[in-house]
Write an enzyme that holds these catalytic residues in place. Structure first.
Site, short mmCIF file in Angstrom:
data_model
loop_
_atom_site.label_atom_id
_atom_site.label_comp_id
_atom_site.label_asym_id
_atom_site.label_seq_id
_atom_site.Cartn_x
_atom_site.Cartn_y
_atom_site.Cartn_z
N HIS A 62 61.78 49.31 34.90
CA HIS A 62 60.75 48.40 35.22
C HIS A 62 60.98 47.96 36.58
CE1 HIS A 62 60.38 47.94 30.63
NE2 HIS A 62 59.02 48.62 31.15
N ARG A 97 57.16 58.18 33.49
CA ARG A 97 58.32 58.90 33.41
C ARG A 97 58.38 60.14 33.41
NH1 ARG A 97 60.35 54.54 28.76
NH2 ARG A 97 58.24 55.42 28.52
N LYS A 138 53.43 46.79 18.76
CA LYS A 138 54.63 47.27 18.59
C LYS A 138 55.74 46.46 18.12
CE LYS A 138 54.50 50.26 22.60
NZ LYS A 138 54.92 50.39 24.02
N SER A 186 62.67 50.60 27.11
CA SER A 186 63.25 49.34 26.03
C SER A 186 63.84 49.74 24.60
CB SER A 186 62.00 48.34 26.16
OG SER A 186 61.62 47.93 27.49
O1 PNS Z 1 54.69 48.59 28.34
P1 PNS Z 1 53.68 49.35 27.73
O2 PNS Z 1 53.76 49.12 26.13
O3 PNS Z 1 53.48 50.57 27.74
O4 PNS Z 1 52.34 48.61 28.04
C1 PNS Z 1 51.18 49.04 27.57
C2 PNS Z 1 49.95 47.99 28.18
C3 PNS Z 1 50.37 46.51 27.84
C4 PNS Z 1 49.78 48.32 29.61
C5 PNS Z 1 48.92 48.50 27.37
O5 PNS Z 1 49.27 48.33 26.11
C6 PNS Z 1 47.70 47.50 27.64
O6 PNS Z 1 46.90 47.40 28.67
N1 PNS Z 1 47.18 46.56 26.46
C7 PNS Z 1 46.20 45.57 26.47
C8 PNS Z 1 44.81 46.25 25.62
C9 PNS Z 1 44.07 46.95 26.56
O7 PNS Z 1 43.50 46.42 27.68
N2 PNS Z 1 44.07 48.29 26.11
C10 PNS Z 1 43.28 49.32 26.87
C11 PNS Z 1 41.94 49.59 26.15
S1 PNS Z 1 41.94 50.20 24.56
#
Ligand code: PNS
Length: 159
Positions: free
Chosen positions: A17, A90, A41, A128
């Protein structure tokens, strides 16, 4: 001012990150690192802990701000006048989910672009989740998380 957002769960922040955050910070005047509050999660670290670990790890980066958000990322981006979302990729396994997210976000707000930075090769295997697994089983995670937070993460996960 060009504002970018680097969103994620950061549960906890990893060296992978940090690599993406450092590189993304060079792409904008201000980078907002946005920590998702209500992750489905079931995070191991609270939102505050995740924000604090990120802050502690990135004190040397002067144009970044670390905050939490809930709801839709695209709404958070609009509210903060950000035009760019930066995410790390990744491997092919990340691609399908990230591609779907970027398409739905584009549909919801065509003015906001998502760009992907390819992970540094040395961090391709890092997540993570694997770090938590190793730490919970008393393995050495010193190469995987920033030095400044190693003690915090180890203590917290070995509880
Ligand atoms: O580190 P991650 O878990 O891959 O991050 C995922 C994240 C936080 C970027 C993603 O889950 C997110 O944007 N969540 C907010 C809700 C949202 O806007 N979802 C997209 C439309 S369904």
């Amino acid at each position: 001012m060009k504002i970018a957002i680097c969103p994620g769960s950061f549960d906890p922040v990893t060296n992978g990150h940090i690599d993406i955050i450092e590189r993304a910070s060079k792409m904008a005047d201000k980078l907002i690192v946005a920590v998702l509050e209500n992750s489905s999660k079931q995070p191991s670290f609270s939102t505050n802990e995740r924000v604090e670990l990120l802050k502690k790890s990135t004190t040397y980066l002067k144009n970044i701000e670390i905050v939490s958000f809930s709801g839709l990322l695209i709404d958070f981006a609009k509210k903060n006048n950000a035009r760019l979302i930066v995410k790390g990729l990744r491997a092919v396994s990340d691609f399908e989910y990230e591609f779907q997210m970027s398409l739905i976000n584009k549909e919801l707000s065509p003015d906001i672009e998502t760009v992907f930075l390819t992970s540094a090769a040395k961090y391709m295997f890092l997540s993570s989740s694997v770090i938590k697994e190793v730490a919970k089983n008393k393995g050495d995670i010193s190469a995987f998380v920033p030095k400044k937070i190693l003690k915090d993460v180890v203590e917290r996960l070995s509880k």
